[in-house]
Design a protein around this motif. Structure first.
Motif, short mmCIF file in Angstrom:
data_model
loop_
_atom_site.label_atom_id
_atom_site.label_comp_id
_atom_site.label_asym_id
_atom_site.label_seq_id
_atom_site.Cartn_x
_atom_site.Cartn_y
_atom_site.Cartn_z
N PHE A 131 -11.22 -31.11 5.34
CA PHE A 131 -11.97 -29.86 5.53
C PHE A 131 -11.82 -28.96 4.29
O PHE A 131 -12.73 -28.25 3.92
N ASP A 132 -10.66 -29.02 3.68
CA ASP A 132 -10.33 -28.14 2.53
C ASP A 132 -9.92 -28.99 1.34
O ASP A 132 -8.75 -29.20 1.14
N MET A 133 -10.91 -29.47 0.52
CA MET A 133 -12.31 -29.34 0.77
C MET A 133 -13.07 -30.59 0.30
O MET A 133 -14.07 -30.53 -0.38
N LYS A 134 -12.51 -31.77 0.65
CA LYS A 134 -13.15 -33.01 0.19
C LYS A 134 -14.50 -33.22 0.87
O LYS A 134 -15.40 -33.82 0.28
N ASP A 143 -6.14 -27.69 -9.35
CA ASP A 143 -5.33 -26.46 -9.33
C ASP A 143 -6.03 -25.25 -8.70
O ASP A 143 -6.06 -24.18 -9.29
N GLU A 144 -6.58 -25.45 -7.49
CA GLU A 144 -7.15 -24.29 -6.79
C GLU A 144 -6.20 -23.75 -5.75
O GLU A 144 -6.01 -22.55 -5.60
N GLU A 145 -5.60 -24.67 -4.98
CA GLU A 145 -4.63 -24.25 -3.98
C GLU A 145 -3.50 -23.53 -4.72
O GLU A 145 -3.29 -23.76 -5.89
N TRP A 146 -2.79 -22.70 -4.06
CA TRP A 146 -1.72 -21.93 -4.70
C TRP A 146 -2.27 -20.96 -5.74
O TRP A 146 -1.56 -20.54 -6.65
N GLY A 157 -16.17 -27.30 -6.60
CA GLY A 157 -15.22 -27.58 -5.53
C GLY A 157 -13.89 -28.02 -6.11
O GLY A 157 -13.83 -28.38 -7.29
N HIS A 158 -12.84 -27.99 -5.29
CA HIS A 158 -11.53 -28.41 -5.81
C HIS A 158 -11.06 -29.69 -5.14
O HIS A 158 -11.33 -29.93 -3.97
N MET A 159 -10.35 -30.51 -5.92
CA MET A 159 -9.88 -31.81 -5.44
C MET A 159 -8.45 -31.73 -4.90
O MET A 159 -8.03 -32.58 -4.12
N PRO A 175 -18.65 -25.20 -1.85
CA PRO A 175 -18.75 -25.71 -0.47
C PRO A 175 -17.40 -25.81 0.25
O PRO A 175 -17.08 -26.82 0.85
N GLU A 176 -16.63 -24.74 0.21
CA GLU A 176 -15.43 -24.63 1.06
C GLU A 176 -15.89 -24.62 2.51
O GLU A 176 -17.04 -24.27 2.79
N GLY A 177 -14.99 -24.94 3.44
CA GLY A 177 -15.37 -24.91 4.85
C GLY A 177 -15.81 -23.52 5.28
O GLY A 177 -15.04 -22.56 5.17
#
Ligand SMILES: [Zn+2]
Length: 428
Positions: A136-139, A170-173, A104-106, A194-196
Protein backbone atom coordinates in the motif's frame (compact mmCIF):
# COMPACT_ATOMS: atom_id res chain seq x y z
CA UNK A 1 -14.13 14.73 -23.96
CA UNK A 2 -13.11 13.56 -20.47
CA UNK A 3 -15.47 10.58 -20.85
CA UNK A 4 -13.63 9.62 -24.02
CA UNK A 5 -10.29 10.03 -22.30
CA UNK A 6 -11.44 7.76 -19.47
CA UNK A 7 -12.54 4.99 -21.82
CA UNK A 8 -9.31 5.37 -23.83
CA UNK A 9 -7.35 4.94 -20.61
CA UNK A 10 -9.31 1.80 -19.71
CA UNK A 11 -8.76 0.29 -23.18
CA UNK A 12 -5.05 1.10 -23.19
CA UNK A 13 -4.51 -0.48 -19.80
CA UNK A 14 -6.64 -3.62 -20.11
CA UNK A 15 -3.96 -5.74 -21.85
CA UNK A 16 -1.44 -4.81 -19.15
CA UNK A 17 -3.48 -5.92 -16.15
CA UNK A 18 -1.95 -9.40 -15.69
CA UNK A 19 1.70 -8.39 -16.13
CA UNK A 20 1.18 -5.40 -13.80
CA UNK A 21 -0.19 -7.66 -11.10
CA UNK A 22 2.82 -9.98 -11.38
CA UNK A 23 5.10 -6.93 -11.27
CA UNK A 24 3.49 -5.71 -8.04
CA UNK A 25 3.84 -9.14 -6.45
CA UNK A 26 7.48 -9.32 -7.47
CA UNK A 27 8.16 -5.84 -6.07
CA UNK A 28 6.49 -6.68 -2.75
CA UNK A 29 8.53 -9.91 -2.56
CA UNK A 30 11.71 -7.88 -2.94
CA UNK A 31 12.93 -6.39 0.32
CA UNK A 32 13.37 -2.61 -0.01
CA UNK A 33 13.56 -1.70 3.66
CA UNK A 34 15.24 1.57 4.53
CA UNK A 35 16.56 2.34 8.00
CA UNK A 36 18.58 5.54 8.19
CA UNK A 37 21.24 6.06 7.15
CA UNK A 38 20.82 3.21 4.63
CA UNK A 39 18.26 1.76 2.24
CA UNK A 40 18.09 -1.31 0.04
CA UNK A 41 15.96 -0.10 -2.87
CA UNK A 42 18.19 -0.95 -5.84
CA UNK A 43 17.28 -4.66 -6.45
CA UNK A 44 13.61 -3.71 -6.81
CA UNK A 45 14.49 -0.69 -8.96
CA UNK A 46 16.20 -3.13 -11.35
CA UNK A 47 13.01 -5.23 -11.55
CA UNK A 48 10.97 -2.13 -12.39
CA UNK A 49 13.57 -1.02 -14.92
CA UNK A 50 13.45 -4.42 -16.67
CA UNK A 51 9.64 -4.21 -16.84
CA UNK A 52 9.75 -0.73 -18.41
CA UNK A 53 12.30 -1.87 -20.98
CA UNK A 54 10.00 -4.74 -22.02
CA UNK A 55 7.52 -2.04 -23.00
CA UNK A 56 10.28 -0.06 -24.73
CA UNK A 57 9.96 2.86 -22.33
CA UNK A 58 13.04 5.10 -22.34
CA UNK A 59 14.29 4.72 -18.77
CA UNK A 60 17.45 4.86 -16.70
CA UNK A 61 18.73 3.84 -13.31
CA UNK A 62 21.09 6.39 -11.81
CA UNK A 63 23.11 6.91 -8.65
CA UNK A 64 21.74 9.40 -6.14
CA UNK A 65 24.99 10.02 -4.26
CA UNK A 66 25.76 13.14 -6.32
CA UNK A 67 23.30 15.11 -4.18
CA UNK A 68 25.71 14.96 -1.23
CA UNK A 69 28.16 17.05 -3.28
CA UNK A 70 25.51 19.44 -4.58
CA UNK A 71 25.66 21.86 -1.68
CA UNK A 72 21.85 21.95 -1.54
CA UNK A 73 20.60 22.83 1.95
CA UNK A 74 17.71 20.39 1.38
CA UNK A 75 20.00 17.34 1.44
CA UNK A 76 20.14 15.58 4.80
CA UNK A 77 23.69 14.99 5.99
CA UNK A 78 22.82 11.92 8.07
CA UNK A 79 22.16 9.55 5.11
CA UNK A 80 24.20 7.23 2.90
CA UNK A 81 23.30 7.29 -0.76
CA UNK A 82 26.08 5.12 -2.19
CA UNK A 83 24.60 2.41 -4.41
CA UNK A 84 21.03 3.62 -3.95
CA UNK A 85 19.59 4.13 -7.40
CA UNK A 86 16.66 6.15 -8.63
CA UNK A 87 14.73 5.15 -11.73
CA UNK A 88 13.62 7.72 -14.26
CA UNK A 89 11.43 7.07 -17.32
CA UNK A 90 10.11 9.38 -19.98
CA UNK A 91 7.62 9.41 -22.80
CA UNK A 92 8.89 12.33 -24.85
CA UNK A 93 6.29 14.81 -26.02
CA UNK A 94 5.97 16.77 -29.24
CA UNK A 95 6.79 19.96 -27.38
CA UNK A 96 3.20 21.11 -27.65
CA UNK A 97 1.66 20.63 -24.24
CA UNK A 98 2.15 20.63 -20.51
CA UNK A 99 4.41 18.03 -18.94
CA UNK A 100 3.66 15.75 -16.00
CA UNK A 101 5.80 13.80 -13.55
CA UNK A 102 4.48 10.77 -11.69
CA UNK A 103 6.64 10.35 -8.57
CA UNK A 104 6.70 7.39 -6.19
CA UNK A 105 9.10 5.87 -3.68
CA UNK A 106 10.47 2.33 -3.65
CA UNK A 107 11.67 2.19 -0.03
CA UNK A 108 9.57 0.81 2.81
CA UNK A 109 9.82 1.05 6.58
CA UNK A 110 11.00 -2.13 8.38
CA UNK A 111 8.32 -4.74 9.20
CA UNK A 112 8.34 -3.76 12.89
CA UNK A 113 8.15 -5.93 16.00
CA UNK A 114 4.45 -6.85 15.93
CA UNK A 115 3.59 -10.24 14.40
CA UNK A 116 2.42 -10.49 10.78
CA UNK A 117 -0.13 -13.19 9.78
CA UNK A 118 2.19 -14.14 6.89
CA UNK A 119 5.61 -13.04 5.75
CA UNK A 120 5.89 -9.29 5.19
CA UNK A 121 7.36 -10.18 1.77
CA UNK A 122 4.70 -12.75 0.76
CA UNK A 123 3.18 -10.76 -2.10
CA UNK A 124 0.23 -13.15 -1.81
CA UNK A 125 -2.90 -12.33 -3.82
CA UNK A 126 -6.08 -13.24 -1.98
CA UNK A 127 -9.65 -12.01 -2.22
CA UNK A 128 -8.73 -9.07 -4.37
CA UNK A 129 -5.87 -7.96 -2.16
CA UNK A 130 -2.11 -8.06 -2.58
CA UNK A 131 -0.49 -8.57 0.80
CA UNK A 132 2.87 -7.48 2.09
CA UNK A 133 5.12 -4.73 3.35
CA UNK A 134 5.00 -1.74 1.01
CA UNK A 135 2.04 -3.06 -1.00
CA UNK A 136 0.00 0.00 0.00
CA UNK A 137 2.91 2.34 0.82
CA UNK A 138 3.56 2.51 -2.01
CA UNK A 139 4.43 -0.25 -4.48
CA UNK A 140 0.78 -0.46 -5.59
CA UNK A 141 0.87 3.22 -6.56
CA UNK A 142 4.29 2.82 -8.17
CA UNK A 143 2.96 0.03 -10.39
CA UNK A 144 0.00 2.26 -11.36
CA UNK A 145 2.50 4.98 -12.33
CA UNK A 146 4.62 2.54 -14.34
CA UNK A 147 1.44 1.38 -16.08
CA UNK A 148 0.90 4.88 -17.50
CA UNK A 149 4.22 5.09 -19.34
CA UNK A 150 4.03 1.44 -20.44
CA UNK A 151 0.52 1.92 -21.87
CA UNK A 152 1.55 5.10 -23.73
CA UNK A 153 4.66 3.42 -25.13
CA UNK A 154 2.82 0.25 -26.15
CA UNK A 155 0.18 2.28 -28.01
CA UNK A 156 2.81 4.51 -29.63
CA UNK A 157 1.13 7.64 -28.27
CA UNK A 158 3.23 10.78 -28.48
CA UNK A 159 1.91 13.26 -25.93
CA UNK A 160 2.03 17.02 -26.39
CA UNK A 161 4.18 17.50 -23.29
CA UNK A 162 6.52 14.93 -21.72
CA UNK A 163 5.16 12.29 -19.34
CA UNK A 164 7.76 11.33 -16.74
CA UNK A 165 7.64 8.47 -14.29
CA UNK A 166 10.14 8.18 -11.46
CA UNK A 167 10.72 5.69 -8.67
CA UNK A 168 12.86 7.24 -5.96
CA UNK A 169 14.79 6.13 -2.87
CA UNK A 170 14.83 7.49 0.69
CA UNK A 171 11.28 8.79 1.19
CA UNK A 172 10.35 7.03 4.40
CA UNK A 173 11.95 8.63 7.44
CA UNK A 174 11.57 11.98 5.73
CA UNK A 175 14.82 11.73 3.82
CA UNK A 176 13.70 13.24 0.56
CA UNK A 177 17.05 12.37 -1.03
CA UNK A 178 15.63 10.41 -3.95
CA UNK A 179 13.19 13.13 -4.85
CA UNK A 180 15.86 15.83 -4.52
CA UNK A 181 18.07 13.86 -6.95
CA UNK A 182 15.14 13.54 -9.35
CA UNK A 183 14.39 17.27 -9.20
CA UNK A 184 18.04 18.13 -9.86
CA UNK A 185 17.67 16.23 -13.19
CA UNK A 186 14.10 16.87 -14.32
CA UNK A 187 11.21 19.22 -13.85
CA UNK A 188 7.60 19.27 -15.07
CA UNK A 189 4.50 21.45 -15.10
CA UNK A 190 2.63 19.23 -12.64
CA UNK A 191 3.24 16.25 -10.37
CA UNK A 192 1.15 13.43 -8.98
CA UNK A 193 2.29 11.06 -6.24
CA UNK A 194 0.27 7.81 -6.17
CA UNK A 195 0.56 7.29 -2.40
CA UNK A 196 -2.42 5.46 -0.92
CA UNK A 197 -5.34 7.91 -0.94
CA UNK A 198 -8.30 5.46 -1.10
CA UNK A 199 -9.01 6.82 -4.62
CA UNK A 200 -9.51 10.32 -3.25
CA UNK A 201 -7.66 13.37 -4.56
CA UNK A 202 -5.38 14.88 -1.93
CA UNK A 203 -4.42 18.45 -2.77
CA UNK A 204 -2.55 19.14 0.46
CA UNK A 205 -0.12 17.46 2.83
CA UNK A 206 0.96 18.25 6.36
CA UNK A 207 4.38 19.06 7.69
CA UNK A 208 5.93 16.84 10.35
CA UNK A 209 8.61 16.85 13.01
CA UNK A 210 9.75 14.15 15.45
CA UNK A 211 11.81 15.06 18.50
CA UNK A 212 13.09 13.04 21.46
CA UNK A 213 12.88 14.85 24.80
CA UNK A 214 15.31 13.15 27.19
CA UNK A 215 16.34 13.75 30.75
CA UNK A 216 19.10 12.06 32.73
CA UNK A 217 19.25 11.97 36.54
CA UNK A 218 19.98 9.62 39.40
CA UNK A 219 21.53 6.23 39.76
CA UNK A 220 19.95 2.95 38.53
CA UNK A 221 21.26 1.03 41.54
CA UNK A 222 19.92 3.41 44.18
CA UNK A 223 16.71 1.53 45.03
CA UNK A 224 17.92 0.39 48.49
CA UNK A 225 18.25 3.88 49.87
CA UNK A 226 17.46 5.52 53.19
CA UNK A 227 16.82 8.90 51.56
CA UNK A 228 14.91 10.21 48.55
CA UNK A 229 15.74 8.35 45.32
CA UNK A 230 16.44 10.63 42.42
CA UNK A 231 14.79 9.47 39.21
CA UNK A 232 13.15 11.06 36.15
CA UNK A 233 10.18 8.65 36.34
CA UNK A 234 7.67 10.87 38.15
CA UNK A 235 8.90 14.17 36.62
CA UNK A 236 8.33 12.46 33.24
CA UNK A 237 4.63 12.52 34.18
CA UNK A 238 4.83 16.31 34.49
CA UNK A 239 6.61 16.48 31.13
CA UNK A 240 3.69 14.51 29.63
CA UNK A 241 1.40 17.09 31.26
CA UNK A 242 3.28 19.78 29.33
CA UNK A 243 2.77 17.71 26.12
CA UNK A 244 -0.93 17.46 26.94
CA UNK A 245 -1.22 21.26 27.16
CA UNK A 246 0.63 21.62 23.85
CA UNK A 247 -1.71 19.06 22.26
CA UNK A 248 -4.77 20.97 23.45
CA UNK A 249 -3.38 24.29 22.22
CA UNK A 250 -2.71 22.80 18.77
CA UNK A 251 -6.18 21.21 18.73
CA UNK A 252 -7.71 24.69 18.79
CA UNK A 253 -6.31 25.56 15.32
CA UNK A 254 -9.12 26.11 12.86
CA UNK A 255 -7.62 25.98 9.38
CA UNK A 256 -9.06 27.29 6.14
CA UNK A 257 -8.67 25.36 2.90
CA UNK A 258 -8.05 21.65 2.42
CA UNK A 259 -7.81 20.84 6.16
CA UNK A 260 -10.92 22.82 7.12
CA UNK A 261 -13.05 19.74 7.77
CA UNK A 262 -10.46 17.84 9.83
CA UNK A 263 -11.42 17.13 13.45
CA UNK A 264 -7.75 17.31 14.43
CA UNK A 265 -5.92 19.28 11.73
CA UNK A 266 -2.53 19.55 13.46
CA UNK A 267 -2.12 16.59 15.81
CA UNK A 268 0.57 16.14 18.44
CA UNK A 269 1.28 12.54 19.35
CA UNK A 270 3.50 10.82 21.87
CA UNK A 271 5.11 7.98 19.90
CA UNK A 272 7.05 6.48 22.80
CA UNK A 273 7.75 6.89 26.49
CA UNK A 274 10.83 5.18 27.82
CA UNK A 275 12.11 4.99 31.39
CA UNK A 276 13.69 1.64 32.06
CA UNK A 277 12.40 -1.66 30.68
CA UNK A 278 10.40 -4.46 32.31
CA UNK A 279 13.37 -6.77 32.00
CA UNK A 280 13.21 -10.16 33.80
CA UNK A 281 17.02 -10.08 34.10
CA UNK A 282 16.86 -6.83 36.06
CA UNK A 283 14.28 -7.27 38.83
CA UNK A 284 15.03 -3.95 40.54
CA UNK A 285 16.39 -0.84 38.90
CA UNK A 286 15.64 2.88 39.06
CA UNK A 287 15.36 4.65 35.71
CA UNK A 288 18.20 7.10 35.36
CA UNK A 289 17.03 8.33 31.99
CA UNK A 290 13.57 9.11 30.65
CA UNK A 291 12.51 9.98 27.10
CA UNK A 292 9.32 11.14 25.44
CA UNK A 293 9.22 10.89 21.64
CA UNK A 294 6.99 13.62 20.28
CA UNK A 295 5.48 13.77 16.78
CA UNK A 296 4.06 17.11 15.72
CA UNK A 297 2.26 17.81 12.46
CA UNK A 298 1.77 21.22 10.87
CA UNK A 299 -0.71 22.84 8.55
CA UNK A 300 0.51 23.79 5.07
CA UNK A 301 0.18 27.53 5.80
CA UNK A 302 2.03 27.45 9.12
CA UNK A 303 5.54 28.81 9.57
CA UNK A 304 6.85 25.43 10.75
CA UNK A 305 10.25 26.67 11.94
CA UNK A 306 8.65 29.45 13.96
CA UNK A 307 6.14 27.04 15.54
CA UNK A 308 8.96 24.66 16.52
CA UNK A 309 10.92 27.57 18.04
CA UNK A 310 7.86 28.61 20.06
CA UNK A 311 7.39 25.06 21.33
CA UNK A 312 11.04 24.87 22.29
CA UNK A 313 10.82 28.16 24.15
CA UNK A 314 7.67 27.03 25.93
CA UNK A 315 9.46 23.83 26.98
CA UNK A 316 12.36 25.89 28.36
CA UNK A 317 9.93 27.98 30.40
CA UNK A 318 8.21 24.85 31.71
CA UNK A 319 11.58 23.39 32.73
CA UNK A 320 12.66 26.64 34.43
CA UNK A 321 9.51 26.62 36.58
CA UNK A 322 9.86 22.95 37.62
CA UNK A 323 12.04 22.03 40.61
CA UNK A 324 13.34 18.83 38.97
CA UNK A 325 13.75 19.97 35.37
CA UNK A 326 15.41 23.24 36.38
CA UNK A 327 18.24 21.08 37.78
CA UNK A 328 18.10 18.35 35.14
CA UNK A 329 17.36 20.00 31.79
CA UNK A 330 15.52 18.26 28.99
CA UNK A 331 17.67 17.44 25.98
CA UNK A 332 15.96 18.25 22.65
CA UNK A 333 17.05 15.84 19.91
CA UNK A 334 15.27 15.78 16.51
CA UNK A 335 14.95 12.19 15.30
CA UNK A 336 15.60 12.66 11.58
CA UNK A 337 16.89 16.23 11.51
CA UNK A 338 14.83 19.23 10.43
CA UNK A 339 11.10 19.14 9.85
CA UNK A 340 9.14 18.22 6.73
CA UNK A 341 6.98 20.98 5.30
CA UNK A 342 3.43 20.59 4.05
CA UNK A 343 1.88 21.98 0.89
CA UNK A 344 -1.47 22.93 -0.54
CA UNK A 345 -2.60 23.29 -4.14
CA UNK A 346 -5.68 25.45 -4.77
CA UNK A 347 -8.97 23.65 -5.43
CA UNK A 348 -9.41 25.71 -8.60
CA UNK A 349 -5.86 25.17 -9.92
CA UNK A 350 -6.01 23.73 -13.47
CA UNK A 351 -4.12 20.60 -12.35
CA UNK A 352 -6.54 19.96 -9.47
CA UNK A 353 -9.47 20.46 -11.85
CA UNK A 354 -7.92 18.17 -14.47
CA UNK A 355 -7.36 15.35 -11.98
CA UNK A 356 -10.80 15.83 -10.40
CA UNK A 357 -12.48 15.54 -13.80
CA UNK A 358 -10.40 12.54 -14.89
CA UNK A 359 -11.05 10.75 -11.60
CA UNK A 360 -14.76 11.56 -11.89
CA UNK A 361 -14.96 10.11 -15.41
CA UNK A 362 -13.04 6.93 -14.55
CA UNK A 363 -14.78 6.26 -11.24
CA UNK A 364 -18.25 7.31 -12.43
CA UNK A 365 -18.75 9.55 -9.39
CA UNK A 366 -17.56 12.88 -8.12
CA UNK A 367 -14.25 12.19 -6.37
CA UNK A 368 -13.59 13.45 -2.86
CA UNK A 369 -10.99 16.24 -2.96
CA UNK A 370 -9.36 16.55 0.43
CA UNK A 371 -6.00 16.58 2.24
CA UNK A 372 -3.54 13.89 3.34
CA UNK A 373 -3.34 12.81 6.98
CA UNK A 374 0.45 12.56 6.59
CA UNK A 375 3.52 14.39 5.26
CA UNK A 376 5.42 13.11 2.20
CA UNK A 377 7.75 14.23 -0.61
CA UNK A 378 4.93 16.44 -1.98
CA UNK A 379 6.15 19.26 0.27
CA UNK A 380 9.60 19.18 -1.37
CA UNK A 381 8.31 18.94 -4.93
CA UNK A 382 5.66 21.61 -4.52
CA UNK A 383 7.33 24.13 -2.21
CA UNK A 384 11.01 23.77 -2.95
CA UNK A 385 10.83 22.94 -6.64
CA UNK A 386 7.65 24.86 -7.53
CA UNK A 387 5.76 22.00 -9.21
CA UNK A 388 1.99 21.93 -8.49
CA UNK A 389 1.53 18.57 -6.75
CA UNK A 390 -1.40 16.27 -5.99
CA UNK A 391 -1.71 12.80 -4.48
CA UNK A 392 -3.94 10.14 -5.98
CA UNK A 393 -3.57 6.46 -5.22
CA UNK A 394 -5.13 3.12 -4.41
CA UNK A 395 -7.20 1.71 -1.53
CA UNK A 396 -5.62 -0.40 1.16
CA UNK A 397 -4.63 -0.48 4.80
CA UNK A 398 -1.80 -1.16 7.20
CA UNK A 399 0.81 1.31 5.99
CA UNK A 400 3.72 1.13 8.47
CA UNK A 401 1.90 -1.71 10.29
CA UNK A 402 1.57 -5.51 10.14
CA UNK A 403 -0.71 -7.12 7.54
CA UNK A 404 -0.45 -4.26 5.10
CA UNK A 405 -2.34 -4.81 1.84
CA UNK A 406 -3.49 -2.99 -1.26
CA UNK A 407 -6.70 -3.68 -3.18
CA UNK A 408 -5.67 -4.80 -6.63
CA UNK A 409 -8.70 -3.37 -8.46
CA UNK A 410 -7.97 0.02 -6.96
CA UNK A 411 -4.42 -0.14 -8.34
CA UNK A 412 -5.89 -0.58 -11.82
CA UNK A 413 -8.38 2.25 -11.18
CA UNK A 414 -5.47 4.42 -10.06
CA UNK A 415 -3.59 3.62 -13.27
CA UNK A 416 -6.69 4.57 -15.30
CA UNK A 417 -7.10 7.87 -13.45
CA UNK A 418 -3.39 8.70 -13.81
CA UNK A 419 -3.42 7.82 -17.52
CA UNK A 420 -6.65 9.76 -18.16
CA UNK A 421 -5.13 12.75 -16.34
CA UNK A 422 -1.91 12.47 -18.35
CA UNK A 423 -3.86 12.24 -21.62
CA UNK A 424 -5.87 15.35 -20.72
CA UNK A 425 -3.07 17.39 -19.10
CA UNK A 426 -0.32 16.67 -21.61
CA UNK A 427 -2.50 17.19 -24.64
CA UNK A 428 -2.12 13.66 -25.97
ZN1 LIG B 1 4.82 6.40 1.30
Amino acid sequence: MTQEVASDARKLLRPLAAPLKSLLQELVRTNTVAVPPDGDETPAQRILHRFLREYKVKSALYETEFITRSGSPLVRKNRNYAGRKNLSARISGRGAGRSLVINGHMDTVPPGRLAWSRSPWSGVAQQGRIHGLGSFDMKGGLVAGAAVVCALSRAGIRPGGDVLFESVVDEEWGGGGGTIAARMRDTADACVIPEGTQLEVYRATRGGFVVDLSVKAGDSSAYFSSGEVLSPAVPLGRLLGWVDKLTKRRAKLRPQGAYAGFALPAPVQVLAVEANRLDPQVPLSVPSRGTVRLYMQFLPQEDVDAVIEEVRLDLRQFCASDAFFSKHPVDWKPLIGGPLYGHELAADHPWTQCMEQSAGSVLGRKPVVTAAPYPCDAGLIHRDYGIPTLLFGPCGAGAHNPDEYVEWDSVLRTAEVLLASALAWCNC
